[in-house]
Design a protein around this motif. Structure first.
Motif, PDB file in Angstrom:
ATOM      1  N   SER A  12       1.484   1.896  -3.574  1.00 41.84           N
ATOM      2  CA  SER A  12       0.252   2.405  -4.188  1.00 41.84           C
ATOM      3  C   SER A  12       0.023   3.869  -3.834  1.00 41.84           C
TER       4      SER A  12
ATOM      5  N   MET B  60       0.822  -1.210   0.000  1.00 44.62           N
ATOM      6  CA  MET B  60       0.000   0.000   0.000  1.00 44.62           C
ATOM      7  C   MET B  60       0.857   1.261   0.000  1.00 44.62           C
TER       8      MET B  60
ATOM      9  N   SER C 181       1.138  -4.005  -7.372  1.00 45.26           N
ATOM     10  CA  SER C 181       0.462  -5.303  -7.344  1.00 45.26           C
ATOM     11  C   SER C 181       1.457  -6.458  -7.437  1.00 45.26           C
TER      12      SER C 181
ATOM     13  N   ASN D 280      -4.529  -5.040  -7.789  1.00 49.00           N
ATOM     14  CA  ASN D 280      -4.245  -5.670  -6.489  1.00 49.00           C
ATOM     15  C   ASN D 280      -5.061  -6.944  -6.274  1.00 49.00           C
TER      16      ASN D 280
ATOM     17  N   ILE E 204      -5.627   0.219  -9.459  1.00 49.43           N
ATOM     18  CA  ILE E 204      -5.306  -0.234  -8.099  1.00 49.43           C
ATOM     19  C   ILE E 204      -6.247  -1.345  -7.638  1.00 49.43           C
TER      20      ILE E 204
ATOM     21  N   HIS F  21      -0.705  -2.237 -12.376  1.00 45.41           N
ATOM     22  CA  HIS F  21      -0.414  -1.431 -11.193  1.00 45.41           C
ATOM     23  C   HIS F  21       0.858  -1.989 -10.576  1.00 45.41           C
TER      24      HIS F  21
ATOM     25  N   SER G 168      -6.963  -1.560  -0.336  1.00 45.42           N
ATOM     26  CA  SER G 168      -7.025  -0.890  -1.649  1.00 45.42           C
ATOM     27  C   SER G 168      -8.230   0.029  -1.732  1.00 45.42           C
TER      28      SER G 168
END
Length: 392
Positions: free
Chosen positions: A57, A54, A121, A79, A75, A118, A151
């Protein structure tokens, strides 16, 4: 030595200090909100609260929210897909390193296929394989918690934070006219098909939205044009006898002024002649309801304005005006053209150093100016030759 080391440093797009601070503050708020909400949802000893991917992200969602890799589907889809693949690989492949390699490879292939690539991920897939007994005990529940919950909460925070601080997220370009014609800025220079062909030849994934890339290239094109064109500015082409309207003027008054003076836009100014916005024919058509008595605010518009301002609207010019950023009289028209084209504006107010209205530029004013510059003869080149010897 310095030149050699500089090859390892990326050339990042220059951004302001304000943008850097906003990115850092957004990541702080995003991770803090995700952790606090998840901790309040389950007992700390029962399930993992926050997973390391995270953090990666958060970098994308708050530092580069315009990236295709940072959009909501990227995302969430990325994920969840990576978590599913990672849990499956851990369950079916005994060797953890082989399982990790397979999980990441398959996850990338599926994310590209599903258009939800992403980068963090990949770490999600790795966590599912190498997370240890606590992660393995969750099985496919790992997909929903903590991956899905983390997420979703981080995304919700990014949606609120980015939009409240002036960014548009999810990232998109403003919609143009709903006709078959390309936008006005795309009718000169290179074509969209040219860009698509060049990207296909490049054959590598770029971390930039295609429409953003096109917009950047067109700005470069206009800057090149600006260097080759004359120094014509807004002051040379603007209309100086400008009809303006007060923000509290009724909609019927705005309509009367447009009809009486046969114009298509009215700057909205305060008592000091400072520009607050602009009311156009399109604003009257799109934002007002009509009956036999003329334009008025419809129920939907009234509710929207009440929610935005916290008070009831009055059915005046300020309730339908479009916010614009005025320009100065010294702005070159080569800079003005892309600004109007990208914003979809046909008129822009011109203000002095104190922000007071002194004129207005329309697309109609720009046409003869651009034609005049295009037809202007180039200055003859000065060729310096060595002096010829004087015959004896």
């Amino acid at each position: 030595m310095r030149t050699f080391l500089s090859r390892f440093l990326p050339e990042l797009t220059p951004v302001s200090k304000r943008e850097r601070l906003r990115s850092a503050a957004g990541a702080l708020v995003g991770i803090l909100a995700t952790g606090l909400v998840c901790r309040a949802s389950v007992p700390a000893e029962a399930l993992p609260i926050l997973i390391a991917p995270m953090g990666a992200s958060a970098v994308l969602l708050f530092a580069v929210p315009a990236s295709p890799l940072a959009q909501p589907w990227s995302i969430l889809g990325g994920n969840l897909v990576a978590a599913l693949v990672g849990v499956t690989a851990a369950a079916w492949i005994a060797d953890p390193f082989v399982a990790a390699a397979c999980a990441i490879g398959v996850a990338i292939a599926l994310m590209m296929l599903l258009r939800c690539l992403h980068p963090p991920s990949g770490a999600v897939a790795l966590t599912a394989v190498l997370g240890g007994p606590a992660t393995h005990a969750l099985g496919y529940g790992f997909v929903l918690w903590p991956v899905g919950a983390n997420s979703l909460i981080l995304l919700a925070t990014a949606l609120l934070f980015n939009n409240l601080t002036g960014r548009t997220y999810p990232h998109h370009r403003p919609a143009g006219p709903r006709t078959a014609d390309p936008p006005s800025g795309a009718r000169v220079g290179f074509r969209a098909a040219d860009l698509d062909a060049a990207l296909e030849e490049f054959d590598q994934l770029l971390d930039v939205d295609r429409s953003d890339l096109e917009q950047i290239l067109r700005r470069v094109q206009m800057r090149v044009y600006g260097r080759s064109s004359g120094p014509m500015t807004c002051a040379a082409i603007m209309s100086r006898d400008v009809i303006a309207v007060a923000p509290e003027a009724p909609l019927s008054e705005a309509l009367r002024l447009l009809r009486r003076h046969r114009i298509k836009a009215l700057p909205v100014t305060d008592e000091r002649a400072r520009v607050l916005g602009i009311v156009t024919q399109t604003d009257l058509l799109d934002k007002a309801a009509w009956d036999r008595s003329g334009p008025r605010l419809g129920l939907g518009r009234r509710l929207l304005l009440t929610a935005e301002r916290g008070r009831a609207p009055h059915g005046c010019a300020a309730d339908i005006m479009t916010a614009v950023e005025p320009v100065g009289p010294d702005m070159p028209i080569a800079v003005l053209v892309p600004r109007m084209s990208e914003a979809g504006l046909h008129h822009l107010p011109v203000v002095d150093a104190d922000g007071r209205l002194i004129g207005i530029v329309s697309q109609t004013d720009l046409i003869p100016a651009l034609l005049a510059e295009a037809g202007a003869p180039e200055a003859p080149a000065r060729i310096h030759t060595p002096a010829q010897p004087v015959p004896a």
